[in-house]
Design an enzyme around this catalytic site. Sequence first.
Site, PDB file in Angstrom:
ATOM      1  N   GLY A   1       0.806  -1.242   0.016  1.00 35.55           N
ATOM      2  CA  GLY A   1       0.128   0.138  -0.104  1.00 35.55           C
ATOM      3  C   GLY A   1       0.786   1.105  -0.046  1.00 35.55           C
TER       4      GLY A   1
ATOM      5  N   GLY B   1       2.369   4.687   1.495  1.00 30.71           N
ATOM      6  CA  GLY B   1       2.793   5.154   2.654  1.00 30.71           C
ATOM      7  C   GLY B   1       4.126   4.508   3.131  1.00 30.71           C
ATOM      8  N   GLY B   2       4.903   5.567   4.139  1.00 32.99           N
ATOM      9  CA  GLY B   2       6.480   5.014   4.427  1.00 32.99           C
ATOM     10  C   GLY B   2       6.441   3.925   4.987  1.00 32.99           C
ATOM     11  CB  ILE B   3       4.586   1.854   8.081  1.00 28.40           C
ATOM     12  CG1 ILE B   3       4.991   3.296   8.915  1.00 28.40           C
ATOM     13  CG2 ILE B   3       4.725   0.736   8.530  1.00 28.40           C
ATOM     14  CD1 ILE B   3       6.104   3.236   9.587  1.00 28.40           C
TER      15      ILE B   3
ATOM     16  CD  GLU C   1      -3.777   0.517  -3.735  1.00 32.21           C
ATOM     17  OE1 GLU C   1      -5.048   0.237  -3.895  1.00 32.21           O
ATOM     18  OE2 GLU C   1      -3.254   1.341  -2.818  1.00 32.21           O
TER      19      GLU C   1
ATOM     20  CG  LEU D   1      -3.790   7.322  10.149  1.00 26.38           C
ATOM     21  CD1 LEU D   1      -4.673   8.565  10.040  1.00 26.38           C
ATOM     22  CD2 LEU D   1      -2.266   7.598  10.184  1.00 26.38           C
TER      23      LEU D   1
END
Length: 457
Positions: A241, A243-245, A264, A339
Site C-alpha cells: 500500500g 505510505g512510508g511504513i 495497486e 493510524l
Amino acid sequence: HSGAAGGTCESPDTPTAPAACIHAGAMSEQHLYASKLASPDDAVRLVRDGEQVVVPASVGEPPALLTALSGRRREFHGVSVAQMLAVRRYGYFDPETVDHVRHVSMFYGAASRPGGQQGWVDFIPNCFSEAPTLIERGCIAADVVFAMASPMDADGHLSLSLGADYTMAAIARARAVVLEVNPNVPFAFGNCRVHVSRVTAIVESSEPIFEATPPTIGPVQQAIGACVAELVDDGSTLQIGYGGIPTAGVTQLAAKRDLGIHSEMIGDGILDLVEAGAVTNRRKNHLPGRIIATFAFGSARLYRFMHRNPSLEMHPADFTNDPWLAGRNDNLIAINGALQVDLLGQCGSESLGPSPYSGTGGQADFVRAANRSRGGKAIIVLPSTARGGTVSRIVPALASGTHVTTSKNDVNYVVTEYGVAQLRGKSARRRAQELIAIAHPDFRAELVEQARRLNVP
C-alpha cells in the site's frame, strides 16, 4: 486496413500492398496527431462551466494542463477536478476561487489534505476497485479527462502508464479527452493505451515526471519491517500500500525468493526487490511472469524500468484491485498502514477522528483479497505510538468520528515494532490481549484497565 482518420485502403494484387497500406495508416495517424496539437491555454478552454474534469492518481496528473487551468480558473464557474492522491498543489487549490474551480478528492494527499480538513476541498468516499464502476455508471461525473501520456507508437496508441486506475473508464465516458504527451512518460503494456482517434486535444511537454520522496526509515520502521518479513514466505505475491511504513517493510524482503507482485501501486521498493532478484513472478498462479499494478509513484529510475517492459502490465483498478481476481493468487500478502487500531481490531487508516487524512484507497480491497487467497495474509502495519511517543496508536476505541477502513470482521494481522497480533477468528477478549501485547510498554497497563471498563477482561 482502415486508417484512424476513417479512410479505407484497398489491397491491389501486388505483394507490397499490405506494407504500403500499413504505412498509409501510420501516416494518417501522424497527421491526426498533428491536427490535435494545442497550447495548454487553448486545451483548457474545452472545459465547460459546470463540468467535472477527471485526473489520474498521483504522477499521472498533467502539470501543464493543470497549471493552465489554474491560471484561467476565474473564467470558469462550477467546474470541479476529481482525483485520487494529488501530488502538486496547483493554483486552483485556492479557497477564494472554489466557486470557479473546486478540487474533489477520492484520496487525500499532501496537496489536497489541508483543503479537506478546512472544508473547501470536497471528498468522495470509495473503494479503489469500485472507482471505475462509479464512473461507468455515472455516479461520478467524467465530462473531461486531463492526463499524462507517453509519445504515440506506430499504431497510433498512447500509454497512460502512470495511471490507468479509473482514468480508462473516464475516457470511455468523457465528452473531451486532453492528453499531455511527455517523452519522459514510459510506454507500458496492459489495458492502459488510448488510440489517438479518441483524443480531443494534445498538449506536448517535456519536464521531468514528479518523483516521490523516499520515506525515512528509522529503528521503528526497521523493526516493523523485520516482523513483516517473518510473515512472508518465498513464492508469495505482494501488494504494498501507499505510505512510508508499508514501503519500509519491503526493504526487509530482499533475501526472499520468487516473490510476485499484484498491487495497486508500483514504487521504488518493488523495483529494489526486482533488482535484488527477490521478485521473479515465476510462482504466481494468476498472471505468472508479470508485475501487475494500476498506478506508479517513484523515481525516474522506476519510470525507465517501466518503459516497454514485457514483465510489467498496468491495468485499471477494477482489474488490479478486484478482491476476487487478486485473491486468485495463492499466498497473497497485503501490506497496508493504519493510524489507529482499537481493541476490537477496527482500523482507522484515513482520518484523525473526523479530520480527513487520506482515504480508503485499496486497503479494503486487498485485505479482502488476501483473506480470499489460499495461504493469504492481510497485514496492517503501524508504529505503536504517535506525537513523539506521547500517544498510543493501539486504543481502547477509535476516536470519535474516525473513518473505519478495515472492519473488525476483515482484520487479520496487526504489526507494530513490538510484534505481531493475529486477530482473525479470535474472540474480542483474545483480540484485546494480543493487541495490548504489541502496544508500547508505557501504555499497556492503561490499556488493560480500559479494557476492563469496556467489559473486555
